[in-house]
Structures are given as C-alpha cells and as structure tokens.
Write a protein that holds these residues in place. Structure first.
Motif, mmCIF file in Angstrom:
data_model
loop_
_atom_site.group_PDB
_atom_site.id
_atom_site.type_symbol
_atom_site.label_atom_id
_atom_site.label_comp_id
_atom_site.label_asym_id
_atom_site.label_seq_id
_atom_site.Cartn_x
_atom_site.Cartn_y
_atom_site.Cartn_z
ATOM 1 N N ALA A 188 -4.414 -7.956 -8.723
ATOM 2 C CA ALA A 188 -5.856 -8.197 -8.651
ATOM 3 C C ALA A 188 -6.311 -8.233 -7.191
ATOM 4 C CB ALA A 188 -6.199 -9.510 -9.344
ATOM 5 N N LEU A 189 -5.525 -8.918 -6.371
ATOM 6 C CA LEU A 189 -5.885 -8.989 -4.956
ATOM 7 C C LEU A 189 -5.851 -7.607 -4.310
ATOM 8 C CD1 LEU A 189 -3.997 -12.229 -4.027
ATOM 9 C CD2 LEU A 189 -6.452 -11.846 -3.750
ATOM 10 N N LEU A 191 -6.372 -4.806 -5.811
ATOM 11 C CA LEU A 191 -7.551 -4.062 -6.270
ATOM 12 C C LEU A 191 -8.792 -4.461 -5.479
ATOM 13 C CD1 LEU A 191 -7.153 -3.931 -10.166
ATOM 14 C CD2 LEU A 191 -7.014 -2.029 -8.552
ATOM 15 N N ILE A 192 -8.923 -5.760 -5.233
ATOM 16 C CA ILE A 192 -10.093 -6.207 -4.464
ATOM 17 C C ILE A 192 -10.108 -5.530 -3.096
ATOM 18 C CG2 ILE A 192 -11.109 -8.203 -3.285
ATOM 19 C CD1 ILE A 192 -10.244 -9.902 -5.688
ATOM 20 N N TYR A 195 -11.137 -1.896 -3.546
ATOM 21 C CA TYR A 195 -12.563 -1.708 -3.836
ATOM 22 C C TYR A 195 -13.384 -1.809 -2.550
ATOM 23 C CZ TYR A 195 -11.263 -2.319 -8.770
ATOM 24 O OH TYR A 195 -10.688 -2.186 -10.000
ATOM 25 N N HIS A 196 -12.960 -2.684 -1.662
ATOM 26 C CA HIS A 196 -13.676 -2.770 -0.377
ATOM 27 C C HIS A 196 -13.479 -1.494 0.444
ATOM 28 C CE1 HIS A 196 -15.495 -6.716 -0.355
ATOM 29 N NE2 HIS A 196 -14.401 -7.224 -0.897
ATOM 30 N N ARG A 229 -12.928 -7.917 4.651
ATOM 31 C CA ARG A 229 -12.700 -8.471 3.314
ATOM 32 C C ARG A 229 -11.486 -7.836 2.653
ATOM 33 N NH1 ARG A 229 -18.842 -9.292 0.932
ATOM 34 N NH2 ARG A 229 -19.360 -10.990 2.366
ATOM 35 N N ILE A 232 -8.502 -9.518 4.186
ATOM 36 C CA ILE A 232 -8.262 -10.889 3.708
ATOM 37 C C ILE A 232 -7.554 -10.847 2.350
ATOM 38 C CG2 ILE A 232 -9.408 -12.966 2.809
ATOM 39 C CD1 ILE A 232 -11.539 -12.508 5.024
ATOM 40 N N ALA A 233 -8.018 -9.973 1.489
ATOM 41 C CA ALA A 233 -7.386 -9.866 0.168
ATOM 42 C C ALA A 233 -5.970 -9.329 0.304
ATOM 43 C CB ALA A 233 -8.217 -8.968 -0.737
#
Lengths: 1041, 260
Positions: A188-189, A191-192, A195-196, A229, A232-233
């Motif tokens: 999930a991280l 993917l985040i 996406y950014h 961002r 960070i993820a």
C-alpha cells in the motif's frame, strides 16, 4: 571541488571509462561486441551514482552543481554500455536510472536519442497484478517523459495515467487483499509513492506543451510536493530501491522543468510566447520542440540573454548547440523593444547557401507571427526590385528581418539604407562571426560592425561564434560596459564522437609484387572530450574489394574506401580540396554494391532537374543512381541546396564535397571522411572550421557516435594530421593584424596598396566613408585616429605592434590628405563598394573606352550585336577589387572583356549551362560552373552596378535600368524573371513562368511570393510544358521548403 | 555469560559456536540491549500523513486506507532473533548500527535485497561496512535446515558478497540515514574503503541462533564451502549462539524485563 567518494576511485574510474569507450566504439563502429570488464564499469557507474545522490541530499547548489552534473553524466556514459538486464522490468528500471542520471548531467538529449534508437522492452501494462501493473506503468511514463518523442509520448503519458486512475478501483483492492496483511501494508505504501510519481509525471506532461498546469505557471513547488510525498511513503517500505530512484527522478524532473522551453522563455513578451506556442504546436508532430539544449538554457535563462538589455552580446558556443534558436529569441525581443518604431533586424550569414537556409528557416518560423522576413541577393548592387522591397511602407508587407551577407549590408548601409527604410536598425545578428578573422573578407565585416555601432543609434549586436577564448573582448569592443559574453567552452557535446586517422596496413602477399591490405582506424586523443581508446581497429572491407596495398595508398582511394566502410552506419560526407578531385573521388564510390536497383521518386526528380539545367551527360545524374551526391563551387546554388537536402533526407549515402563545405554545413552527419585537411591552394583549414564540421558528426536525433576520419597515405601524413587535429583555436583576431603584417612598407602608402593587396579596399573605403559621414572635417586625421582606436583590429595592432600601427597612421595621414583634395568622387566609393583608387581607374578607363550613359539600354546591352558589354568588361578587368575573379574566368590568356561579355550574354539570354560550358570552357562543366557561379555572375553584377553608378548619371530609384546588373547575376533577361529568381525559382523556369504571371516587378515582393505559393502545378505546366512544369514546380517547393 | 564451544577458520571465513548461560548478566543483556533495539517506536504514525497527501493525486484511497489502518498481528520471533543478534554483535564486536532496521521491519518481509544486518565494524583499525544474515532455528538436526538451500544462510551470504548491485543498493539505502548524523564519518570511511578495494573490503556476518546443544557441524561444513568463494580482503564471520532456553520463550523473557 571534489568529493570524498571520487578520491577513492581514481585509476579505477579512468579504466572504466576506457572500457566503456571501447565497448561503445566497437559496438557503434564495427557492430561488434568486445570483451570488456563490465564489472569494473558497473562498479564505477554505481559509485558515481552514489556521489550524485550524496550531492542531491545536500541539495544542488552553485558549489556542487558542476561536479554533480559531471558525475551524473559520467555515470550515464558508463551505465549505457552495460548488457541488457534479464527481465523487461529490470531493463526498464535500468533504462530509467541511466536516463534520469543523463538528464541531471545535462545529457538529456543523449538519453532521449538512446531511448528512441533502442526502446525499452514491452512492459506488462495490462496484467491483473495491480502492483506490477502500476510499477510498469510508472516506468513507461517516466521513460516516455524523458524520450519526449513529439506529442505521441506526451499523449501516451496522459493516457496511461488516466488509465491507472480508471482501473484503480477494479484491481487495487483485490491486489491488496490477496496479500498477507503485513505485506499488504508495504504494498500500500509503495502504491502511494507510485501514485505521487504518476501525478508528478502528469504535471510535467501538461507543462511541456501548455506552459501552465492547474492555473500555475510555476510548477516546481507542485512537483517537489509530490516527489517529497512519494519519498515519505517509499522510505517506510524498508530496505527498498525505490527511495533512491525517487531522488533521481525528482532531480531529473527539476532539470526537465528548467530545460522546458516554457520555463526558459517565460514572461519575455507576447511575441516570444506566440513563437513558443508555435514551436510546441501539435501540428509539428515529432518536430515539436518542448525543451532547449543545455547551451541554449544557459544562454537564454541562466545568463539572462532574454532579460538582458546588453547592447552587445557574443554567444560563443560549440557547434550544434542550437545558436539559431538563441538568435531567434533575441530577434523577437529586439523587435518588441522597438515595436513602436517598427525597428528591423539584420541577420548576417557568410555564404549564399547559409543566407538562403537562414532566410527560409526564419520565414517559416516568423511568418505565422506576422513578422516579414526577406533576403536580398548577395549581388553587390541594389536593383529596383530590392530597392522597392527595402522601402515598402505597408506595415503588413514591410520586412522586419533582413537576411543577407555582410558585404551586401555594408553597401546598402553606405547608401543610406536606414534612412531609405525609414525605420531604425535595432539588432544585427552575425552568424559565424569568427569569419571576422578571414583574410579576404574579415576586415569588411569588422568595419561594418564598427560603422553600424557608430552610425545606427538603436543598433544592438548579437555575435554567434564557435568557441573562442576572447569573447569578452569582442563583446566589449562593440558594447563597452554594456556588453556581455555568453561563452560555453567545450564541456558540452551534443553527442559522442571519435576523431580518427585511417591508414592502410600491408596484409598477406597476393603475388610476388602485390599485397593485400587492411584499413586501420586509430582513434585520436584530442582536447575536446572525444572518445578514444589505445588500440587500432580494423575497418570491415567490401567483400568484392580486390584492390592491393599499393593501389590504395593514396589519399583519394583511402578516403573512398573508408567512406564505403563507414557507410554501414549511416550517411557520410567525404571531403577533398578541389572540385576535379571531388569528381574523381565520387567516381571511386561507383561500385556495383552501391547501385540502387530502383532510384526513389525524389532521386528521380533531382536527376530530371539536373538533366534540364546541366544536360543529360552531367555525371552527377548517374552518380545519384549509386547514392552519391556531389557538392562544390562548380554547381549552381540550387543544385547544391538539392544535394544538401537529399543528404539530410537520407536519400543519398555519400556527399562528396570540397573542404569549403566545412564553412557552410549546418546539418548533421553521421560520418565525415577527409581526404585532405586543407582548403584549395594548400592552406590548412582553421581549427574553427575543422571543429565546425567535426561538430556536425553524430546527429542529435540519431546515431549516437559521430566519426571523423582523416586518411593518411603514409606515416608522415599521419603525423601531420595528428598535429593538425591538436591545433587549438584561440582568440578571435582581427584580420587587420595579419594584413598589416603582409603589407610591410606599403602601410605608409595606402594610395597604392589596393593594387597589390585588394583586401585593403574595405579599409580604405571605411576611411572615406567615415570622412563623408563626419561632414568632411578639416581635422579628420585626428578624429579618425580616435575612431580607429575603437576598432577591434587597430586597438590590437597598437598593442601588439606599435610600430606597424604608427606606420599605418602615417599612411592614413597621407591618404586622407589625398582624398580630402577637392573634386574627389568620394560619394561613388559608397555607392560602388570600390576604393577611391579603383574608381579613378574605372573613370579613366570608361572615358578611354567611350562608354556613355546611353549604353544602359535593356534591349541592347546583352544583345550579341552590341559591344558595350565587352567595353565594360574591359574596364572592370582593370579594377583591383574585381580583377582576380574576372581574370580567372578568362583563364588569364585573354585579358580583354570580349570572352567575359560573350559568356555573360549567353548566360543572360538563357543558354543552358552545358551549352555555355561547350562554347566557352571546352566542355568542362566543372570549370564552367566554378567560374560562372563562383566568380563571374557575382563579380560582373557588382562591377556593372558600379559602372552604372559611375556612368548612369542620376538614375531614378525606380528606374528599370537599375535592374540590368541583376540580370547578369541571375542569368535572366527580364525584370519580372528577376523577381522570380529572387524568390528562388530556378533560372530556366523563371522567364517562361514570369511571362505567364504578367507584370510582377512592380508589385510588392510578398504579394508575388503569395501568388507563387498559391499556384498549382497546372499553372506551372501551362507556362513551362508538362514535363518541365512538373519538375520545376516540385523543385521550387523543395528549395523554398 | 558465554563460553566458546568451537572455533575454526578457513581462508577469510571464521566460525565459532558460543554457548550462553542463564545468569544475571544474560538477563540484563536481554532486558536492556535486546529490548531497546526491539522497542524503538519511531516513525510509527506516518501512514496517516501518507494517506492524507494522496488526495492531491486524483487517486482513490479507500482500499489503501483499509489496509494501512489494519493492526499487524505480532509475529515477531524472527524479529526478536535479529534484535538479539544485533545486540550481541554490538556488545561483543563493537558493531555500530546506524539505523535500527527493526523500524523498517515493522512491515514484515520489507527487506527487498535481503540483508538482515547492516552496520559498521572496526577490523584492524579500519571501519568496514558490515552486512549479514540472521537465522533463528530450533531444528534439532545439525546443521539446521536454515543453513541450506536457496533461502539458507550460506547461499544468502554468498549473494551478498558477490552481487555488486546488492552492495550498492545497501549503500544507497544507508546513505540518507547516515547523512548529517553521527554515523556520517563511519559511512564515509566504510564506503571509501569498499570502493578503494574494488568492492572487496567489507565484513560479512552470519548469525545462527539456536536452542540446541552446540555442535560444530552446525557451521563448519557450510562455512568451508563459503570459504571457497570469498577472498581477502573480505572478512567473514559465522557465529552460532546457543541459547540457554527455548527460542520460543525469548518473547516472554524480554517482556518480563519491561517495566509496566
């Protein structure tokens, strides 16, 4: 500044570079792989990447920028030679890493080219595994953003991101739910983070074409936010490779933004904005321009050329840095600055070919903005048609940019051009400004600039040169404190290149006397960051080649064989020093293996055109069947332009040319083979010209490695060539220095100097012009000394050789006392382009020959029954400025004007070139072409124009008689046909087409250009007949493209 | 607290078996050194920030929200083993850990390139990069299964030692974690030494945690095999630590020392 990590690499890095060069050279040149130490290469590449990342953690700043870029570029150069990775995803990751490093290292164009030539493998963009799919998509869009192959890549990026968003709901939940809960968190991280990255890519894609994203013209903060961002993820994912890649992508995105044409040209003026809109326009397809090259960015943005109010700027950049685009932006800025006054710009190029090329390009780019671009012929006289063009007052039709040669502008300005135009000259762009040091033409350019600087109130200067050491001095000379030099030495190259010497090596014995041979290519170490390795390569041979060692050991054959071998990689320019040697070299390439079974339609068109213009037997026609073009002064301008065009379009494999092509080439080539390093008459090519042609080797858009091969028949020649290659280009020196050196004692007798040293004419004319311009002051000698001190040449002469400077001043004193006497025809100096001495010689001769004003008669001057033209040519043969060229045409054995007059009459009356060759040059087409196009037409029209000024009395500005000299230039006997010639219509078509178009010589040139553009093939056919109409129509479109 | 049961060396590979005794010193070691490494809570709450930021990308966050909000069940035997190994190497070999990998291991199996241990160690007055693997096993056979096969310790150590890109991935990961910290000088020294030596000067550690009787057979055959692929100046140490209690009771032992 250094970096602690680099200190630990030292020798290992150098070895890795050598190994990488070796891999690249073998791959590119021989299409062969070679055993190299890939582990060593990779280790160093990774270490350099570590340095880059270390700097990025500190943040790029003025202190670390150069080293950071250098390490990134070096890392890229090493990584690109590594073997492919095992899976598509791994390979794409590898490509992305090295491409991002390339962009950071200002090698973005190299990365884009690499990605175009060798795209990454097809990626799993549609698999159900959402993690894999998203990662593959991110790799795909990031790579496309760096490749930027026109709008296709940009559109694909946006479509892929839209697709990700659309499919997220369908695939993401299943993907996450199928993983054990702890692992799902990591996914999930990840993917985040991805996406950014997708969002950042989307911002970039929109910005490239629109210059604005979500209402913001400044996208840097938006990008930074998304990369931060993402980081960070990604940092929470654990021991992952993603964070370091994100850091590279963030830095590369910042660099891409800085390179974007919108960033570079932001907030200059509305004209610039509209120009940029056109450059990025979708209609340009793959030629759309989204970003600028690093030298352009540095000139336009970082060194502030576009925001600059500097009056004189010297842009000194390596070849292929895109200087023309820089000039275009500066032109738009200057036009805007003096828009109220409707100021105009003069663009000076040294050769006819370049004038044509530049005018076409500027017209194509600027006319959509409503900026009229005109060119005037390089013929040194101003005919009625040009006078009309210059004085056009209709704001829609009046030119704003005028393209011409320095000589023509000089003559026009001295005839009060600025006053006649009625608008101020606001900018002079000097292309190839290093020609200022050319011995025969340089001083005129320098003095022209000095004159403009003194007399044109609003004039600003932009000088474009290859790299010179003293750009600052040159800029100061014109702009004093208000000047700037934008110099970028040799640290940026548009691509990699190898400079090599090729020799034949004796092979096995074939018989008692003859031996086999091999071509050995030895890459050279140069001062310009060219690739080199310490070994000699064997070039592949044509299997049908049965030549022996003794047969190939001459410059011409070696050059042909080398070209034949290099042809496998792409088109090659082959150079020799003389047109006749060029022909024979071209013949050596007429091998069965080069013969095209079916010449293309384009080749056929050019062959048909050559047939019409030069006759069926013209050897170039058959050479084209073998993919061989020829380019030298024996061809007409049209034919040369067509050869260049065929070469650029990859329609021919070889362009065999004289070395003089080095001065005029501004198109890329894959390989250059030099049979000689000299210009005709054993003068070495100056380093600037050599690096100009070498700089074109290797295309920014294709073929990574440019090869420049100089062939040597023996070791002695090889040594000469090595010395030649390593000659440095230095300061840009005024031609005056060398001229003063050569003149010796004659410096004190300027009245005589022009008879033995005609190149001094421009200096003498400058003196008389300045005298007139100052209002013929009594204390001229004191004033002129001050003026001279302001010139580049005299200032340097005083410093370097005070005694010569004093001699010159003495000579000037005597000379000015002479021309200050009453009754001297000083005005004629400005209207003819002759020195005072030459005018007096001509005046006397005119009187002796009995040439009267009534000789200027349109129906008789070029008629075979009249001997007026013969008399005129007799006069012109005595004029020092014209003498050498005209005597060369007569062959020196017939120094009266008769032969010249006969040739000119045949030329003006429309005889085809092959007939003129037959009648006057014993059938030698090359000799005929060289004399006709290279010498006679230009010299005769200049001379006739001068005689017209001397004998024609006060002819009205719009008198049709003013066009008579132009007839000799264009080879037509009709004023309407002159208009069409000026608009680029080939000679044989101009007269019949003009007849069909009616009276066009009295209407605005732009109107006629519009008419021509609108005319369909049928109208050409009805004027010229079916075959000729079709051929000429197509050729004209090509020439004016 | 400990007694060396066996020692051996072959080329650059050293191995040893250490038997630990349950006493006050051991308990102190467990309650302070090991527990400290295990209970570092830093960076626990960054998920929410990550999710909030996602709005600006135009991507949906529902499924992600659900996953990230879920509690991760505690399955941490292996994590405790690694914390134990780290604490042991610090105490006995002066190994420095610039970043507590346990933080990243909050998301189990996070370690992509596969190095359980990343730190610095002084060998012959030189700071070296240390990378290593930890295996925890109650398997009664000797050597235990975790030593063999593709996921076995020896194969993993071999990979770490020979895969060029792996070392650089580790350096790239470590770099931002050392930058501008007390560890920066050690990072520079270790990375510098590594590059100077053509990627050879570093230390590889393998730690096997057992609750069986010490047996040199646990290490020796595999260590000797490894010795064939490693060369100086690479330094390799494989240690077996034989606990004085079942591995399964480690969690409870640590918990017993934690102050409520």
């Amino acid at each position: 500044m250094s970096h602690w990590l680099l200190d630990n690499l030292s020798d290992s890095f150098k070895q890795a570079q050598q190994e990488a060069s070796k891999a690249l050279i073998y791959q590119e040149l021989l299409n062969d792989s070679v055993a190299v130490d890939y582990v060593l290469i990779e280790r160093n590449a990774q270490a350099l990447e570590l340095v880059v990342l270390d700097f990025l953690l500190e943040g790029m700043n003025d202190n670390n920028q150069v080293l950071l870029r250098g390490c990134a570029a070096d890392s890229f150069k090493l990584l690109r030679v590594l073997p492919d990775k095992a899976s598509p995803i791994l390979q794409a990751e590898h490509c992305l890493r090295l491409s991002a490093l390339a962009v950071i290292g200002d090698k973005g164009a190299d990365a884009a080219r690499l990605l175009r030539e060798k795209p990454w493998p097809a990626l799993p963009l549609n698999v159900p595994d959402w993690g894999e799919r998203t990662w593959a998509t991110i790799l795909e869009i990031e790579l496309r953003l760096i490749r930027k192959h026109g709008w296709d890549d940009r559109d694909a990026v946006l479509a892929l991101i839209a697709g990700l968003r659309q499919n997220q709901s369908e695939f993401e939940a299943r993907y996450l739910e199928n993983q054990p809960s702890p692992q799902a968190k990591r996914s999930a991280l990840e993917l985040i983070a991805l996406y950014h990255l997708a969002k950042a890519a989307e911002i970039m894609a929109y910005y490239l074409t629109d210059g604005v994203v979500e209402g913001s013209y400044h996208i840097r903060p938006m990008l930074d936010m998304h990369f931060d961002r993402a980081l960070i993820a990604a940092e929470q994912v654990g021991l992952s490779t993603l964070p370091s890649l994100i850091r590279l992508l963030a830095a590369s995105a910042r660099q891409l933004t800085d390179n974007a044409i919108w960033t570079v040209t932001r907030a200059v003026n509305s004209r610039v904005t509209r120009f940029v809109e056109n450059l990025v326009h979708k209609g340009r397809g793959n030629k759309a321009l989204f970003d600028v090259l690093p030298p352009q960015r540095r000139a336009l943005a970082e060194q502030g050329l576009l925001g600059s109010s500097r009056r004189a700027v010297v842009v000194s950049l390596p070849t292929s840095s895109g200087k023309t685009l820089i000039a275009q932006f500066r032109i738009l800025q200057a036009l805007n600055q003096f828009d109220a006054e409707r100021g105009w710009v003069a663009y000076l190029a040294p050769t006819r070919a370049l004038v044509n090329q530049i005018a076409r390009k500027l017209r194509r780019d600027f006319e959509p903005l409503g900026i009229m671009v005109e060119q005037v012929s390089p013929a040194l006289e101003i005919d009625g048609i040009e006078a009309q063009l210059l004085q056009e007052q209709d704001t829609k039709r009046a030119f704003r940019v005028l393209v011409t040669t320095p000589e023509k502008l000089d003559l026009m300005l001295r005839q009060d051009l600025e006053a006649k135009v009625g608008r101020p000259l606001t900018l002079v762009v000097v292309d190839e400004a290093h020609t200022m040091q050319d011995k025969t033409r340089g001083l005129r350019l320098e003095l022209l600039l000095a004159t403009i600087n003194k007399e044109c109130q609003r004039a600003q200067f932009l000088l474009l040169t290859p790299f010179i050491n003293n750009a600052r001095d040159v800029a100061r000379w014109l702009g004093d404190a208000n000047s700037q030099d934008i110099s970028l030495s040799i640290d940026w190259q548009p691509n990699d290149r190898v400079i090599a010497i090729v020799q034949a090596e004796k092979g096995n014995a074939r018989s008692k006397k003859s031996h086999d041979y091999q071509l050995k290519l030895k890459p050279q170490h140069t001062t310009r960051h060219t690739l080199s390795i310490d070994e000699t390569l064997t070039l592949p041979k044509d299997p049908s080649d049965k030549l022996t060692y003794s047969k190939v050991c001459n410059q011409s054959t070696l050059a042909a064989l080398t070209a034949q071998s290099l042809k496998q990689r792409g088109s090659v320019i082959v150079m020799h020093s003389r047109p006749d040697w060029v022909w024979s070299l071209a013949e050596k390439l007429k091998l069965d293996s080069n013969r095209r079974l079916q010449p293309s339609e384009t080749i056929k068109l050019v062959q048909n055109f050559l047939d019409l213009e030069f006759g069926t037997q013209f050897p170039l026609i058959d050479l084209l069947n073998y993919g061989i073009g020829v380019h030298h002064s024996g061809l007409s301008d049209d034919a040369r332009v067509l050869m260049e065009w065929l070469f650029e379009e990859n329609e021919i494999d070889f362009l065999v040319a004289t070395t003089t092509i080095a001065q005029g080439v501004n198109f890329p080539v894959t390989g250059v083979v030099m049979a000689t390093h000299q210009y005709p008459y054993t003068q070495d090519m100056p380093p600037e010209d050599f690096w100009n042609i070498a700089g074109r080797a290797g295309r920014v858009d294709q073929g990574s490695l440019g090869v420049v091969a100089l062939v040597a028949k023996d070791d002695e020649k090889a040594q000469t060539l090595e010395d030649f290659i390593n000659r440095q280009s230095g300061d840009l020196n005024s031609a005056l220095i060398a001229m003063a050196q050569e003149a010796g004692d004659l410096l004190e007798d300027l009245g005589k100097i022009v008879y033995s040293h005609p190149e001094w004419s421009s200096f003498l004319q400058y003196l008389t012009h300045t005298y007139r311009q100052m209002g013929q002051p009594q204390d001229f000698i004191d004033q002129i000394e001050q003026v001279l001190r302001g010139t580049l040449g005299f200032a340097a002469l005083r410093q370097n050789n005070p005694s010569q400077a004093n001699s010159l001043l003495k000579g000037i004193r005597t000379y000015s006392e002479y021309f200050q006497r009453s009754g001297q025809p000083l005005k004629l100096v400005d209207s003819t382009g002759f020195s005072l001495q030459s005018i007096k010689t001509a005046l006397k001769s005119v009187h002796d020959e009995g040439i009267k004003g009534n000789a200027w008669n349109a129906s008789t001057l070029f008629h075979h029954n009249s001997n007026d033209l013969q008399k005129m040519m007799g006069v012109l043969l005595k004029v020092p400025e014209l003498r050498d060229n005209l005597q060369a045409v007569t062959g020196g054995d017939n120094p009266n004007g008769n032969k010249l007059a006969l040739i000119i009459k045949d030329w003006v009356n429309g005889d085809p070139v092959h007939m003129i060759a037959q009648k006057h040059f014993e059938g030698d087409m090359t000799d005929c072409g060289r004399n006709l196009f290279g010498k006679l037409t230009q010299t005769a029209s200049w001379g006739l124009g001068a005689l017209l000024a001397i004998t024609g009395g006060e002819l009205a500005e719009d008198s049709p008689l003013r066009n008579l000299p132009s007839r000799a230039y264009y080879g037509v006997n009709d004023d309407d046909a002159i208009v069409l010639r000026l608009l680029g219509v080939p000679r044989m078509a101009a007269t019949p087409l003009a007849k069909a178009m009616g009276e066009i010589s009295h209407q605005a040139l732009s109107k006629t250009r519009g008419q021509l553009k609108d005319m369909g093939e049928d109208q050409w056919v009805s004027a010229l007949g079916t075959e000729q109409g079709q051929i000429y129509h197509k050729v004209w479109r090509l020439l004016e493209r | 607290m400990e007694s060396i049961h066996y020692l051996g060396v072959d080329g650059v590979v050293n191995w040893s078996g250490t038997h630990l005794t349950m006493n006050a010193e051991y308990q102190h070691f467990i309650h302070s050194d090991v527990a400290t490494r295990l209970h570092d809570q830093l960076g626990n709450d960054d998920f929410k920030t990550c999710l909030r930021g996602l709005v600006s990308t135009g991507f949906a966050q529902n499924s992600l929200d659900a996953i990230l909000a879920a509690e991760v069940p505690e399955q941490r035997d292996w994590a405790i083993g690694e914390a134990f190994a780290e604490a042991w190497l610090s105490k006995k070999h002066g190994v420095v850990w610039p970043w507590n990998l346990e933080r990243d291991k909050r998301i189990p199996k996070a370690s992509l390139p596969g190095a359980d241990l990343i730190g610095f160690v002084e060998i012959n007055n030189e700071t070296r990069l240390l990378i290593g693997e930890v295996k925890t096993s109650s398997d009664t056979s000797t050597p235990p299964n975790v030593m063999n096969g593709r996921t076995g310790m020896i194969h993993q150590l071999e990979e770490l030692a020979t895969q060029l890109s792996l070392i650089f991935q580790i350096l790239r990961w470590l770099q931002p974690r050392c930058k501008n910290t007390d560890y920066e000088s050690q990072f520079k020294a270790a990375a510098g030494l590594l590059l100077q030596s053509g990627n050879k000067s570093f230390a590889i550690f393998g730690v096997l945690i057992r609750d069986t009787q010490p047996s040199e057979n646990d290490l020796k055959p595999r260590a000797k095999a490894l010795a064939k692929t490693l060369q100086a100046p690479t330094h390799c140490q494989i240690q077996a630590l034989y606990l004085p209690h079942p591995i399964a009771s480690l969690t409870a032992l640590i918990a017993s020392g934690v102050q409520p």
